[in-house]
Design a protein around this motif. Structure first.
Motif, short mmCIF file in Angstrom:
data_model
loop_
_atom_site.label_atom_id
_atom_site.label_comp_id
_atom_site.label_asym_id
_atom_site.label_seq_id
_atom_site.Cartn_x
_atom_site.Cartn_y
_atom_site.Cartn_z
N GLU A 1 0.77 -1.11 -0.12
CA GLU A 1 0.00 -0.02 0.08
C GLU A 1 1.03 1.21 0.05
OE1 GLU A 1 -3.46 2.20 2.67
OE2 GLU A 1 -2.51 0.50 3.42
N ARG A 2 0.49 2.26 -0.78
CA ARG A 2 1.20 3.49 -1.05
C ARG A 2 0.09 4.78 -0.72
NH1 ARG A 2 3.35 2.09 -6.85
NH2 ARG A 2 4.73 0.61 -6.42
N LYS A 3 0.62 5.60 0.31
CA LYS A 3 -0.37 6.79 0.47
C LYS A 3 0.57 7.88 0.70
CE LYS A 3 -3.66 8.20 3.92
NZ LYS A 3 -4.58 7.75 5.28
N SER A 4 -0.28 9.07 0.38
CA SER A 4 0.75 10.39 0.39
C SER A 4 -0.36 11.71 0.74
CB SER A 4 1.19 10.82 -1.14
OG SER A 4 1.89 9.65 -1.75
N TRP A 5 0.36 12.50 1.47
CA TRP A 5 -0.45 13.60 2.01
C TRP A 5 0.40 14.82 1.20
CZ3 TRP A 5 1.01 9.37 4.67
CH2 TRP A 5 0.21 8.79 5.49
N ASP A 6 -0.26 15.67 1.13
CA ASP A 6 0.27 17.08 0.29
C ASP A 6 0.20 18.17 1.43
OD1 ASP A 6 0.59 16.29 -2.14
OD2 ASP A 6 -1.41 16.28 -2.66
N PHE A 7 1.18 19.00 1.57
CA PHE A 7 1.59 20.22 2.63
C PHE A 7 1.52 21.19 1.76
CE2 PHE A 7 2.38 16.46 4.58
CZ PHE A 7 2.54 16.48 6.10
N ASP A 8 1.39 22.47 2.43
CA ASP A 8 1.47 23.81 1.91
C ASP A 8 2.89 24.30 1.71
OD1 ASP A 8 -1.53 23.72 1.95
OD2 ASP A 8 -1.62 24.81 3.61
N GLU A 9 3.65 23.51 2.36
CA GLU A 9 5.18 23.89 2.17
C GLU A 9 6.12 22.77 2.26
OE1 GLU A 9 6.80 26.07 5.80
OE2 GLU A 9 4.73 26.25 6.16
N GLU A 10 7.34 23.12 1.99
CA GLU A 10 8.24 21.88 2.11
C GLU A 10 8.12 21.17 3.15
OE1 GLU A 10 9.37 25.01 -0.89
OE2 GLU A 10 9.08 24.99 1.24
N ILE A 11 7.97 19.88 3.34
CA ILE A 11 8.30 18.72 4.53
C ILE A 11 9.55 18.09 4.44
CG2 ILE A 11 6.71 17.35 3.44
CD1 ILE A 11 6.17 16.22 6.26
N THR A 12 10.40 18.16 5.64
CA THR A 12 11.80 17.95 5.02
C THR A 12 12.24 16.58 5.84
OG1 THR A 12 13.07 19.34 6.56
CG2 THR A 12 12.23 20.12 4.33
N VAL B 1 -3.63 19.76 7.82
CA VAL B 1 -2.62 20.17 6.88
C VAL B 1 -3.41 21.46 6.77
CG1 VAL B 1 -1.38 20.40 4.84
CG2 VAL B 1 -1.85 18.11 5.84
N PRO B 2 -2.47 22.62 7.17
CA PRO B 2 -1.31 22.49 7.49
C PRO B 2 -1.01 22.41 9.02
CG PRO B 2 -1.67 24.86 7.15
CD PRO B 2 -2.79 23.87 6.77
N PRO B 3 0.25 21.59 9.52
CA PRO B 3 0.25 21.42 10.95
C PRO B 3 0.78 22.67 11.47
CG PRO B 3 2.13 20.51 9.65
CD PRO B 3 1.00 20.99 8.78
N LYS B 4 0.55 22.66 12.92
CA LYS B 4 0.96 23.96 13.57
C LYS B 4 2.34 24.01 14.06
CE LYS B 4 -3.68 24.99 15.70
NZ LYS B 4 -4.40 25.13 16.68
N TYR B 5 2.96 25.29 13.87
CA TYR B 5 4.34 25.18 13.95
C TYR B 5 4.41 25.11 15.59
CZ TYR B 5 6.87 26.09 9.73
OH TYR B 5 7.27 26.14 8.28
N LEU B 6 5.63 24.40 15.95
CA LEU B 6 6.17 24.48 17.41
C LEU B 6 7.00 25.76 17.72
CD1 LEU B 6 6.58 20.67 17.84
CD2 LEU B 6 4.60 22.06 18.61
N HIS B 7 7.93 25.69 16.43
CA HIS B 7 8.91 26.84 16.79
C HIS B 7 9.73 26.97 15.21
CE1 HIS B 7 12.21 28.88 18.44
NE2 HIS B 7 13.08 28.11 18.07
N GLN B 8 10.00 28.26 15.07
CA GLN B 8 10.71 28.92 13.83
C GLN B 8 11.90 29.50 14.10
OE1 GLN B 8 8.16 30.64 10.97
NE2 GLN B 8 6.22 29.82 11.78
N PRO B 9 13.09 28.82 14.04
CA PRO B 9 14.38 29.39 14.66
C PRO B 9 15.19 30.44 13.90
CG PRO B 9 14.74 27.46 13.77
CD PRO B 9 13.32 27.39 13.50
N GLU B 10 14.77 30.57 12.43
CA GLU B 10 15.36 31.53 11.65
C GLU B 10 14.48 32.61 11.00
OE1 GLU B 10 19.14 28.68 10.46
OE2 GLU B 10 17.53 29.03 9.17
N PRO B 11 13.75 33.25 11.73
CA PRO B 11 12.77 34.34 11.11
C PRO B 11 13.63 35.10 10.22
CG PRO B 11 12.97 34.80 13.38
CD PRO B 11 13.49 33.45 13.08
#
Length: 303
Positions: free
Chosen positions: A55-66, A95-105
């Protein structure tokens, strides 16, 4: 010093998902689900492969998931998105998930790239210049309690990390320069010291991308532009064997299946010329190859 014995590759690599990923990455075997997660960074997509049923499944995001890791105390994943750390539950598909932290604004041209958890449940992730040129990338540690700390910097493209057997050494890739660094790693404190070059890829052998450690302590390193994964002694960095792949840009690898003896390998079409694309029809695929010894279960995020 005891020399690490070479592993045996039991078969030719098999294409298990001809995804044509633009930038396949983030391979993660879920022991809990007996499934392989991986991402296509530039297409902003998370994939899940169930080898038992295919089985293959995919999820699309609003920005890059790395990159991603499973959570220890609750279902779901911690992931790195373009700008930082977030939680995502595939079962809920919010989607989109909520950010916990963004270290480089202050660095809008950067994005996150590869990452993994250490044995104490802390997530280590690296940032990079989206153009792969400016040395603006850094290595961060995100703790289960939400604290985030920077531990190294000055990279154009970051990949890894992985740890030695026992956790006393952390390895981290400065991909653009072809260098793999080793650091003394204090597992209790989660700190780095004594940075040194552990290995530098030979000219023409590609660049070091994602990597993993097996149960014997050997490092397996994907070669961007080198069409292979190589296996190395953890102390001397001597190459012990290599798995050749039918496409140039090999990006990451993780051991999986019930016995952890299948090495899953991601790849990319990004950066290939039209002639290479025609000559490499399996570019961007997910591959699998059986090895005669196991990997290690991926550590879980403590939050």
């Amino acid at each position: 010093m005891n020399k690490t014995s070479p592993p045996t590759v039991l078969e030719a690599p098999r294409c298990v998902w001809p995804a044509g990923a633009t930038l396949g990455e983030g391979t993660l075997w879920s022991v809990r689900e007996q499934a392989l997660y991986w991402v296509d960074i530039l297409e902003r997509r998370l994939h899940r492969f169930d080898p038992a049923g295919g089985e293959r499944k995919s999820w699309d995001f609003d920005e890059e998931i790395t990159a991603l890791a499973e959570r220890a105390n609750t279902p779901g994943l911690i992931v790195t998105l373009r700008r930082g750390f977030a939680l995502f539950d595939p079962a809920a598909s919010e989607v989109p998930p909520k950010y916990l932290h963004q270290p480089e604004p202050e660095l809008p041209a950067n994005r996150f790239n590869d990452g993994k958890c250490d044995a104490e449940g802390r997530f280590w992730g690296g940032t990079m210049d989206f153009a792969c040129e400016a040395p603006t990338g850094a290595l961060y540690r995100f703790d289960p309690d939400g604290r985030c700390s920077r531990h190294d910097q000055g990279f154009a493209v970051t990949n890894g990390p992985t740890w030695s057997q026992g956790g006393g050494t952390m390895y981290f890739n400065d991909t653009v320069t072809g260098r793999i660094y080793a650091y003394d790693f204090d597992m209790a404190a989660g700190t780095l010291a004594n940075k040194r070059q552990w290995l530098r890829f030979a000219r023409g052998d590609g660049l070091p991308d994602g990597m993993t450690t097996d149960a014997a302590g050997r490092l397996w390193i994907a070669h961007w532009g080198g069409a292979c994964v190589s296996c190395h002694d953890p102390v001397s960095a001597e190459e012990l064997c290599r798995v050749k792949l039918p496409t140039s840009h090999i990006t990451n690898c993780a051991f999986g299946d019930a016995d952890l003896c299948t090495l899953y390998i991601s790849s990319a079409t990004s950066g290939l010329t039209p002639a290479q694309r025609e000559a490499e029809p399996e570019a961007g695929a997910l591959f699998a190859v059986r090895i005669d010894s196991p990997g290690l279960p991926a550590p879980l995020f403590g939050g």
